[in-house]
Motif scaffolding. Structure first.
Motif, PDB file in Angstrom:
ATOM      1  N   PRO A 182     -17.076 -17.168  17.961  1.00  0.00           N
ATOM      2  CA  PRO A 182     -17.604 -15.872  17.796  1.00  0.00           C
ATOM      3  C   PRO A 182     -18.662 -15.612  18.912  1.00  0.00           C
ATOM      4  O   PRO A 182     -18.978 -14.543  19.398  1.00  0.00           O
ATOM      5  CB  PRO A 182     -18.503 -15.669  16.540  1.00  0.00           C
ATOM      6  N   ALA A 183     -19.161 -16.641  19.669  1.00  0.00           N
ATOM      7  CA  ALA A 183     -20.183 -16.524  20.810  1.00  0.00           C
ATOM      8  C   ALA A 183     -19.153 -15.823  22.177  1.00  0.00           C
ATOM      9  O   ALA A 183     -19.678 -15.402  22.819  1.00  0.00           O
ATOM     10  CB  ALA A 183     -20.652 -17.901  21.225  1.00  0.00           C
ATOM     11  N   HIS A 184     -17.903 -16.375  22.181  1.00  0.00           N
ATOM     12  CA  HIS A 184     -16.895 -15.735  23.275  1.00  0.00           C
ATOM     13  C   HIS A 184     -15.981 -14.884  22.883  1.00  0.00           C
ATOM     14  O   HIS A 184     -15.872 -13.894  23.674  1.00  0.00           O
ATOM     15  CB  HIS A 184     -15.939 -16.918  23.601  1.00  0.00           C
ATOM     16  N   ALA A 185     -15.686 -14.704  21.443  1.00  0.00           N
ATOM     17  CA  ALA A 185     -14.605 -13.955  20.959  1.00  0.00           C
ATOM     18  C   ALA A 185     -15.013 -12.745  20.041  1.00  0.00           C
ATOM     19  O   ALA A 185     -15.886 -13.456  19.300  1.00  0.00           O
ATOM     20  CB  ALA A 185     -13.439 -14.655  20.566  1.00  0.00           C
ATOM     21  N   ILE A 186     -14.559 -11.744  20.034  1.00  0.00           N
ATOM     22  CA  ILE A 186     -14.685 -10.783  18.777  1.00  0.00           C
ATOM     23  C   ILE A 186     -13.740 -11.004  17.836  1.00  0.00           C
ATOM     24  O   ILE A 186     -12.385 -10.965  17.923  1.00  0.00           O
ATOM     25  CB  ILE A 186     -14.613  -9.098  19.359  1.00  0.00           C
ATOM     26  N   LEU A 187     -13.974 -11.410  16.670  1.00  0.00           N
ATOM     27  CA  LEU A 187     -12.936 -11.444  15.551  1.00  0.00           C
ATOM     28  C   LEU A 187     -13.137 -10.581  14.677  1.00  0.00           C
ATOM     29  O   LEU A 187     -14.383 -10.591  13.788  1.00  0.00           O
ATOM     30  CB  LEU A 187     -13.173 -13.094  15.146  1.00  0.00           C
ATOM     31  N   PHE A 188     -12.411  -9.906  14.123  1.00  0.00           N
ATOM     32  CA  PHE A 188     -12.525  -8.673  12.996  1.00  0.00           C
ATOM     33  C   PHE A 188     -11.018  -8.717  12.347  1.00  0.00           C
ATOM     34  O   PHE A 188     -10.288  -9.033  12.542  1.00  0.00           O
ATOM     35  CB  PHE A 188     -13.075  -7.485  13.514  1.00  0.00           C
ATOM     36  N   VAL A 189     -11.396  -7.793  11.235  1.00  0.00           N
ATOM     37  CA  VAL A 189     -10.310  -7.519  10.111  1.00  0.00           C
ATOM     38  C   VAL A 189      -9.984  -6.171  10.658  1.00  0.00           C
ATOM     39  O   VAL A 189     -10.797  -5.278  10.614  1.00  0.00           O
ATOM     40  CB  VAL A 189     -10.930  -7.533   8.862  1.00  0.00           C
TER      41      VAL A 189
END
Ligand code: TYM
Length: 346
Positions: A77-84
């Motif tokens: 999550p420090a590099h990538a946006i992870l979402f539903v």
């Protein structure tokens, strides 16, 4: 400094991801996330089109499990946006708008629609519209590159076709995305049948088809030692049957070695030796992922916080594109000034 290019990709929460998902897509996302602006989505709205997962309790669990596996595999999550997906309403809204410019014939030609509608007795409109929602996912983020397995090729091509058609009608809004496949590993085949790709749906019905990322070492050994090969006994680099080639591919990707090196190592050796080496490589790759997965699964609040923050970060990006689309389509009528009366009522 030039802006970093953006990658977007997604996975359906339809059960624990398998080795094909990991080698074909997830490991590629992890490798690319530092260099690109990365956005990854758990496609729960897509999962609603899969009959097996239409079960609210199951879907909730599957979303968390998928998030935990992605994070355990190295999505950071420090590099990538992870979402539903369903937590960012712009996806469903853009899907509707794109559906109005997508000919139904394009959707009826999609392999996934044809296969699944041939299998099932009742087909929801959602299954037909599935690729339009996927196009919305990708186009909302002005995505440059979509890292996926080879089975997604038709979906990415359709996304480009829909974007081009939209541009022809309303002017340029979207970035045309390119698919990116893991070289040599974009299609991992089923271990019980090297003629079909490893898939979650087949894995639910066939015991030795797939390797789930949280399978136990014993189960992994069992599946790989029983993997279907051919009537021969020894590896012959100049005559690899599909089953043996699939094992070589898996080993090569897991050990980050070239095909030539792997073939040289196993040339003339028995299939049992190749299988044993593949099994140990799978087990040692998955061991730290499984440990991390267990830790993350024990902290559902921390997982939810990561997904909440991912949706917070995704919403403004998606919202900006959606606004441009609506303006292009004429859906941006300003509110009437105070005191004005609507002509129809006057
Ligand atoms: P899904 O959930 O079926 O698979 C997730 C990713 O894993 C890849 N994959 C494979 N790669 C190699 N060998 C295999 N046997 C194998 N099986 C699956 C898939 O190609 C995929 O990259 N519709 C998508 C999810 C999605 C999506 C998106 C993807 C929703 N929106 C936007 C990209 C962009 C799907 O069902 O993937």
């Amino acid at each position: 400094m030039a802006a970093r290019r953006r990658i977007f990709s997604g996975v359906q929460p339809t059960g624990v991801p398998h080795l094909g998902n990991y080698l074909g897509a997830i490991s590629l996302w992890v490798a690319m996330q530092a260099e690109y602006e990365a956005v990854f989505c758990i496609a729960d709205l897509h999962a609603l089109t899969t009959p097996d997962t239409v079960n609210p309790a199951h879907l909730r669990t599957a979303v968390r499990d998928t998030a935990a596996i992605l994070l355990a595999s190295g999505v950071d999550p420090a590099h990538a946006i992870l979402f539903v997906q369903s937590r960012v309403p712009a996806h469903a809204e853009l899907a509707w708008l794109l559906g109005t410019v997508t000919p139904v014939g394009w959707l009826e030609r999609m392999i996934q629609f044809k296969t699944r509608s041939a299998e099932g007795d009742s087909v929801g409109a959602g299954l037909l519209a599935y690729p339009v929602l996927q196009a919305a996912d990708i186009l909302l983020y002005r995505t440059d590159v979509v890292p996926v397995g080879e089975d997604q090729r038709q979906h990415i091509e359709l996304t480009r076709d829909i974007a081009r058609r939209f541009h022809g009608l309303f002017g340029e809004v979207f970035t045309l995305p390119e698919a990116l496949y893991r070289s040599g590993g974009a299609r991992i085949m089923g271990l019980d049948d090297p003629g079909t790709k490893m898939s979650k749906s087949a894995g639910r019905h066939r015991a030795r088809h797939a390797i789930g990322l949280v399978d136990s070492p014993d189960s992994i050994r069992d599946v790989i030692m029983h993997a279907v090969t051919d009537g021969g006994r020894e590896v012959r680099a100049d005559d690899l049957s599909p089953g043996v080639a699939n094992l070589v591919t898996i080993y090569q990707l897991l050990t980050s070695r070239s095909r030539g090196e792997v073939l040289a190592e196993f040339e003339g050796k028995g299939y049992a030796m190749l299988k044993a080496s593949v099994a140990e490589a799978v087990i040692s790759t998955l061991d730290p992922i499984q440990q991390r997965y267990r830790e993350l699964s024990a902290e559902p609040e921390a997982l939810d916080a990561i997904l909440d923050s991912g949706a917070e970060r995704a919403r403004p990006l998606a919202g900006a594109t959606l606004e441009r689309v609506k303006r292009a389509m004429g859906l941006d009528a300003p509110p009437p000034p105070p005191g004005a009366r609507l002509s129809a009522i006057a």
